[in-house]
Motif scaffolding. Structure first.
Motif, PDB file in Angstrom:
ATOM      1  N   MET A 289       0.883   8.405  -7.027  1.00 15.75           N
ATOM      2  CA  MET A 289       1.102   9.859  -7.019  1.00 15.75           C
ATOM      3  C   MET A 289       2.057  10.263  -8.129  1.00 15.75           C
ATOM      4  SD  MET A 289       1.083  11.078  -3.006  1.00 15.75           S
ATOM      5  CE  MET A 289       2.763  10.621  -2.759  1.00 15.75           C
ATOM      6  N   ALA A 290       3.140   9.522  -8.308  1.00 17.14           N
ATOM      7  CA  ALA A 290       4.107   9.855  -9.357  1.00 17.14           C
ATOM      8  C   ALA A 290       3.497   9.703 -10.745  1.00 17.14           C
ATOM      9  CB  ALA A 290       5.344   8.964  -9.220  1.00 17.14           C
ATOM     10  N   ALA A 291       2.776   8.606 -10.978  1.00 20.20           N
ATOM     11  CA  ALA A 291       2.174   8.380 -12.292  1.00 20.20           C
ATOM     12  C   ALA A 291       1.088   9.406 -12.590  1.00 20.20           C
ATOM     13  CB  ALA A 291       1.602   6.968 -12.362  1.00 20.20           C
ATOM     14  N   GLU A 292       0.280   9.719 -11.583  1.00 13.71           N
ATOM     15  CA  GLU A 292      -0.787  10.690 -11.790  1.00 13.71           C
ATOM     16  C   GLU A 292      -0.220  12.082 -12.079  1.00 13.71           C
ATOM     17  OE1 GLU A 292      -4.916  11.919  -9.527  1.00 13.71           O
ATOM     18  OE2 GLU A 292      -3.808  10.143  -8.883  1.00 13.71           O
TER      19      GLU A 292
ATOM     20  N   GLY B  25       0.817  -1.217   0.000  1.00 16.06           N
ATOM     21  CA  GLY B  25       0.000   0.000   0.000  1.00 16.06           C
ATOM     22  C   GLY B  25       0.845   1.260   0.000  1.00 16.06           C
ATOM     23  N   ALA B  26       1.902   1.256   0.807  1.00 17.35           N
ATOM     24  CA  ALA B  26       2.788   2.426   0.858  1.00 17.35           C
ATOM     25  C   ALA B  26       3.509   2.620  -0.472  1.00 17.35           C
ATOM     26  CB  ALA B  26       3.799   2.258   1.993  1.00 17.35           C
ATOM     27  N   CYS B  27       4.016   1.533  -1.037  1.00 14.01           N
ATOM     28  CA  CYS B  27       4.695   1.623  -2.335  1.00 14.01           C
ATOM     29  C   CYS B  27       3.733   2.095  -3.418  1.00 14.01           C
ATOM     30  CB  CYS B  27       5.275   0.265  -2.725  1.00 14.01           C
ATOM     31  SG  CYS B  27       6.658  -0.281  -1.718  1.00 14.01           S
ATOM     32  N   LEU B  28       2.529   1.550  -3.381  1.00 17.49           N
ATOM     33  CA  LEU B  28       1.549   1.883  -4.401  1.00 17.49           C
ATOM     34  C   LEU B  28       1.115   3.340  -4.333  1.00 17.49           C
ATOM     35  CD1 LEU B  28       0.266   0.457  -6.719  1.00 17.49           C
ATOM     36  CD2 LEU B  28      -1.665  -0.076  -5.281  1.00 17.49           C
ATOM     37  N   ARG B  29       0.983   3.876  -3.133  1.00 20.93           N
ATOM     38  CA  ARG B  29       0.636   5.291  -3.013  1.00 20.93           C
ATOM     39  C   ARG B  29       1.689   6.161  -3.707  1.00 20.93           C
ATOM     40  NH1 ARG B  29      -1.770   3.514   1.536  1.00 20.93           N
ATOM     41  NH2 ARG B  29       0.001   3.608   2.941  1.00 20.93           N
TER      42      ARG B  29
ATOM     43  N   LYS C  31      -5.453   9.076 -17.753  1.00 16.01           N
ATOM     44  CA  LYS C  31      -5.927   9.097 -19.134  1.00 16.01           C
ATOM     45  C   LYS C  31      -6.651   7.822 -19.537  1.00 16.01           C
ATOM     46  CE  LYS C  31      -2.224  12.165 -20.532  1.00 16.01           C
ATOM     47  NZ  LYS C  31      -1.084  12.404 -21.398  1.00 16.01           N
ATOM     48  N   ASN C  32      -6.548   6.783 -18.718  1.00 12.97           N
ATOM     49  CA  ASN C  32      -7.106   5.495 -19.088  1.00 12.97           C
ATOM     50  C   ASN C  32      -7.868   4.937 -17.897  1.00 12.97           C
ATOM     51  OD1 ASN C  32      -7.297   2.607 -19.584  1.00 12.97           O
ATOM     52  ND2 ASN C  32      -5.824   2.928 -21.237  1.00 12.97           N
ATOM     53  N   GLU C  33      -9.029   4.334 -18.146  1.00 12.24           N
ATOM     54  CA  GLU C  33      -9.836   3.796 -17.049  1.00 12.24           C
ATOM     55  C   GLU C  33      -9.199   2.562 -16.400  1.00 12.24           C
ATOM     56  OE1 GLU C  33     -11.186   1.633 -20.706  1.00 12.24           O
ATOM     57  OE2 GLU C  33     -10.931   3.744 -20.279  1.00 12.24           O
ATOM     58  N   LYS C  34      -8.169   1.995 -17.013  1.00  7.36           N
ATOM     59  CA  LYS C  34      -7.497   0.820 -16.451  1.00  7.36           C
ATOM     60  C   LYS C  34      -6.385   1.193 -15.472  1.00  7.36           C
ATOM     61  CE  LYS C  34      -8.481  -2.170 -20.337  1.00  7.36           C
ATOM     62  NZ  LYS C  34      -7.945  -3.033 -21.383  1.00  7.36           N
ATOM     63  N   PHE C  35      -6.235   2.459 -15.192  1.00  3.77           N
ATOM     64  CA  PHE C  35      -5.156   2.948 -14.326  1.00  3.77           C
ATOM     65  C   PHE C  35      -5.158   2.244 -12.968  1.00  3.77           C
ATOM     66  CE2 PHE C  35      -3.414   6.053 -11.267  1.00  3.77           C
ATOM     67  CZ  PHE C  35      -2.180   6.298 -11.843  1.00  3.77           C
ATOM     68  N   HIS C  36      -6.302   2.233 -12.308  1.00  2.00           N
ATOM     69  CA  HIS C  36      -6.371   1.640 -10.974  1.00  2.00           C
ATOM     70  C   HIS C  36      -6.309   0.112 -11.023  1.00  2.00           C
ATOM     71  CE1 HIS C  36      -7.751   5.739 -10.002  1.00  2.00           C
ATOM     72  NE2 HIS C  36      -7.064   5.512  -8.905  1.00  2.00           N
ATOM     73  N   SER C  37      -6.810  -0.494 -12.095  1.00  2.00           N
ATOM     74  CA  SER C  37      -6.690  -1.951 -12.249  1.00  2.00           C
ATOM     75  C   SER C  37      -5.229  -2.348 -12.428  1.00  2.00           C
ATOM     76  CB  SER C  37      -7.500  -2.429 -13.457  1.00  2.00           C
ATOM     77  OG  SER C  37      -8.859  -2.168 -13.277  1.00  2.00           O
ATOM     78  N   ASP C  38      -4.506  -1.567 -13.220  1.00  2.00           N
ATOM     79  CA  ASP C  38      -3.071  -1.832 -13.390  1.00  2.00           C
ATOM     80  C   ASP C  38      -2.336  -1.662 -12.065  1.00  2.00           C
ATOM     81  OD1 ASP C  38      -3.535  -2.264 -16.069  1.00  2.00           O
ATOM     82  OD2 ASP C  38      -2.814  -0.298 -16.709  1.00  2.00           O
ATOM     83  N   ALA C  39      -2.728  -0.661 -11.304  1.00  2.00           N
ATOM     84  CA  ALA C  39      -2.106  -0.426 -10.001  1.00  2.00           C
ATOM     85  C   ALA C  39      -2.366  -1.597  -9.055  1.00  2.00           C
ATOM     86  CB  ALA C  39      -2.630   0.873  -9.395  1.00  2.00           C
ATOM     87  N   ALA C  40      -3.543  -2.188  -9.132  1.00  2.00           N
ATOM     88  CA  ALA C  40      -3.856  -3.345  -8.286  1.00  2.00           C
ATOM     89  C   ALA C  40      -2.953  -4.526  -8.637  1.00  2.00           C
ATOM     90  CB  ALA C  40      -5.321  -3.730  -8.443  1.00  2.00           C
ATOM     91  N   VAL C  41      -2.669  -4.712  -9.915  1.00  2.00           N
ATOM     92  CA  VAL C  41      -1.760  -5.786 -10.334  1.00  2.00           C
ATOM     93  C   VAL C  41      -0.362  -5.539  -9.768  1.00  2.00           C
ATOM     94  CG1 VAL C  41      -0.630  -6.861 -12.335  1.00  2.00           C
ATOM     95  CG2 VAL C  41      -3.075  -6.317 -12.410  1.00  2.00           C
TER      96      VAL C  41
END
Length: 110
Positions: free
Chosen positions: A52-55, A44-48, A61-71
């Motif tokens: 933040m960096a990617a955003e 969770g800490a790494c993902l935050r 720009k893509n609706e798969k952003f959060h799905s990719d982040a979950a992977v």
């Protein structure tokens, strides 16, 4: 011992007749559970930071952003669990991805 005010039952173990196998399984399970809790916090800490960096860099720009982040979070969890010595589905996923990304040159096959 029974505490009727909170509806909680406490077990008193007879320490003279401890089943060492059951105790070992219990401790192994408790250790794995604690490792999963730590891995989830770590991921969770790494993902935050990644989000933040990617955003900031590319935006959403893509609706798969959060799905990719979950992977990515699952893979980070696998990395952490492997380091704690716990074999789990996430570590097997990492093995599969590593195998898929490995390039075998001609003549180097096993």
């Amino acid at each position: 011992m029974n505490d009727n005010s909170d509806n909680v039952t406490y077990l008193n173990f007879n320490t003279k007749h401890i089943d060492k196998d059951s105790l070992s399984y219990f401790l192994e399970g408790a250790t794995e559970y604690a490792a999963y809790q730590d891995a989830e916090s770590f991921a969770g800490a790494c993902l935050r930071g990644i989000l933040m960096a990617a955003e900031k860099k590319v935006g959403l720009k893509n609706e798969k952003f959060h799905s990719d982040a979950a992977v990515i979070a699952v893979m980070i969890t696998g990395l952490y669990m492997r380091q704690t010595g716990v074999e789990c589905p996430e570590t097997h996923l990492l093995d599969d991805v590593r195998e898929a990304l490995t390039v075998i040159k001609k003549g180097e096959e096993e």
